[in-house]
Enzyme design. Structure first.
Site, PDB file in Angstrom:
ATOM      1  N   LYS A 103       1.243  -1.169   0.043  1.00 23.76           N
ATOM      2  CA  LYS A 103       0.230   0.459   0.160  1.00 23.76           C
ATOM      3  C   LYS A 103       1.448   1.641  -0.754  1.00 23.76           C
ATOM      4  CE  LYS A 103      -4.212   2.745   2.930  1.00 23.76           C
ATOM      5  NZ  LYS A 103      -4.800   2.643   3.358  1.00 23.76           N
TER       6      LYS A 103
ATOM      7  N   LYS B 280      -2.309  -1.331  -2.906  1.00 19.55           N
ATOM      8  CA  LYS B 280      -2.680  -0.828  -3.909  1.00 19.55           C
ATOM      9  C   LYS B 280      -2.561   1.223  -3.665  1.00 19.55           C
ATOM     10  CE  LYS B 280      -5.477   1.796  -0.463  1.00 19.55           C
ATOM     11  NZ  LYS B 280      -6.438   1.803   0.808  1.00 19.55           N
TER      12      LYS B 280
HETATM   13  C1  PBG Z   1      -7.419   3.116   5.322  1.00 17.89           C
HETATM   14  C2  PBG Z   1      -7.922   3.159   4.099  1.00 17.89           C
HETATM   15  C3  PBG Z   1      -7.622   4.145   3.027  1.00 17.89           C
HETATM   16  C4  PBG Z   1      -7.974   3.535   1.754  1.00 17.89           C
HETATM   17  C5  PBG Z   1      -8.636   2.368   2.414  1.00 17.89           C
HETATM   18  N1  PBG Z   1      -8.256   1.872   3.599  1.00 17.89           N
HETATM   19  C6  PBG Z   1      -6.796   5.730   2.684  1.00 17.89           C
HETATM   20  C7  PBG Z   1      -5.683   5.581   3.231  1.00 17.89           C
HETATM   21  O1  PBG Z   1      -4.815   5.223   3.447  1.00 17.89           O
HETATM   22  O2  PBG Z   1      -5.385   7.077   3.797  1.00 17.89           O
HETATM   23  C8  PBG Z   1      -7.884   4.465   0.933  1.00 17.89           C
HETATM   24  C9  PBG Z   1      -9.668   3.507  -1.073  1.00 17.89           C
HETATM   25  C10 PBG Z   1      -9.582   4.445  -1.476  1.00 17.89           C
HETATM   26  O3  PBG Z   1      -9.173   5.028  -1.986  1.00 17.89           O
HETATM   27  O4  PBG Z   1     -10.149   4.505  -2.145  1.00 17.89           O
HETATM   28  N2  PBG Z   1      -6.314   3.046   5.959  1.00 17.89           N
END
Ligand code: PBG
Length: 342
Positions: A204, A261
């Site tokens: 991520k 992601k």
């Molecule tokens: C939080 C989380 C995020 C997303 C999914 N879970 C955002 C972040 O890390 O700030 C992003 C998903 C998206 O942008 O569609 N842990």
């Protein structure tokens, strides 16, 4: 102009592109409803759906609407939903303690879906960002100001057990703390939830494409900022070797599904993780990827359906088995109306 000129070619790839039937026979990548997980935003109460301005077509749903949505997704053949709660600001705190309330919104949502649409796979994030006033995914260490890794992992492992109790099929740690997959696996097993699966947000990246999501769950606005800086835990967008290492660690710690992601800007990482693991691989086409296509389409600059389809196909072609996408429902609706008119 004459068309008599002939090249002497042993191979003419265009032969297989000549008709729709030949193109269908030559098609290499198939994307079906079974490949999708639809992310859904949940709010409390019994009001109407709340449209999210930066994600046209997507709304936050109260539990009754959420259950109805799950019915519709099931009818379309979509096997899973990922739930994201948007909490009232009054429930957010510095330490995110609402995450451990056994009756918190997301747990009630899981129970309601499992009571009415038990066949759909329900997935919930494990991270503290919907619950903290600062919008970060874990506990802040008062001395360093950075996230306290191990104390955060302890909370995530408890959240996993609460979600499993509520009937969740998979938990999805999205926090990027070190060692969390192993700790969550151990905590689930110790509590007799050895059948609850873990989909690890393995690679991520610290991405600007999460902006609209942070509007949707209010994690940025509660912190009073547009830009949450998560670079001490999410990956550097330039690092592919580190992404592979994270994926390998999550696999070794017992993850059932790995995830990359965002998806579109990281297709190379999807391909490389695909080649390194035999686990199912998910990719998350995040809120900003959705928003940029929607915004360009609203301006008339891009064709919505064909860009949607191409963006999804590319992620599948790169090697993802499972696509989390805000387009899941509209893509599958288009598939089913195309097959109805055939
Ligand atoms: C939080 C989380 C995020 C997303 C999914 N879970 C955002 C972040 O890390 O700030 C992003 C998903 C998206 O942008 O569609 N842990």
């Amino acid at each position: 102009m004459s068309t008599d000129y002939r090249l002497d070619l042993p191979r003419r790839p265009r032969r297989m592109r000549r008709t729709a039937a030949l193109r269908a026979l030559g098609n290499e990548t198939v994307l079906q409803p079974a490949n999708f997980i639809q992310p859904l935003f949940v709010i409390d109460g019994d009001g109407a759906p709340e449209p999210i301005e930066s994600m046209p077509g997507i709304s936050r749903l109260t539990i009754p609407h959420l259950v109805e949505e799950c019915r519709e997704l099931t009818a379309l053949g979509i096997p899973g939903v990922a739930l994201f709660p948007k909490l009232d600001a009054s429930l957010k705190s510095e330490d995110g303690r609402e995450a451990l309330n056994p009756d918190t919104l997301v747990l009630r949502a899981i129970r309601a879906i499992k009571a009415s649409v038990p066949e759909i796979a329900v997935i919930t994030d494990l991270a503290l960002d919907p619950y903290t006033t600062h919008g970060h995914d874990g506990l802040l260490d008062p001395t360093s100001g950075d996230l306290a890794n191990d104390a955060t992992v302890e909370i995530l492992a408890e959240m996993a057990v609460l979600a499993a109790h509520a009937g969740v099929d998979m938990v999805a740690p999205s926090d990027m703390m070190d060692g969390r997959v192993g700790a969550i696996r151990a905590s689930l097993d110790d509590n007799d939830f050895e059948q609850t699966a873990i989909m690890a947000y393995s690679a991520k990246f610290a991405s600007a494409y999460y902006g609209p999501f942070r509007d949707a769950v209010g994690s940025a606005s509660s912190a009073g900022t547009q830009q949450l800086d998560k670079r001490t835990y999410q990956l550097n967008p330039g690092n592919r070797r580190e992404a592979l290492m994270e994926a390998a660690l999550d696999e070794a710690e017992g993850a059932d599904v790995l995830m990359v992601k965002p998806a579109g800007p990281y297709l190379d990482v999807i391909r490389e993780v695909r080649e390194e693991t035999d686990l199912p691989l998910a990719a998350y086409q995040v809120s900003g990827e959705y928003a940029q296509i929607m915004a360009a389409a609203e301006k008339g600059w891009l064709d919505l359906e064909s860009c949607r389809d191409e963006s999804l196909l590319a992620i599948r072609r790169a090697g993802a088995d499972i696509l989390l996408s805000y387009f899941a429902k509209s893509y599958c609706q288009a598939l089913s109306s195309a097959s109805a008119t055939r």
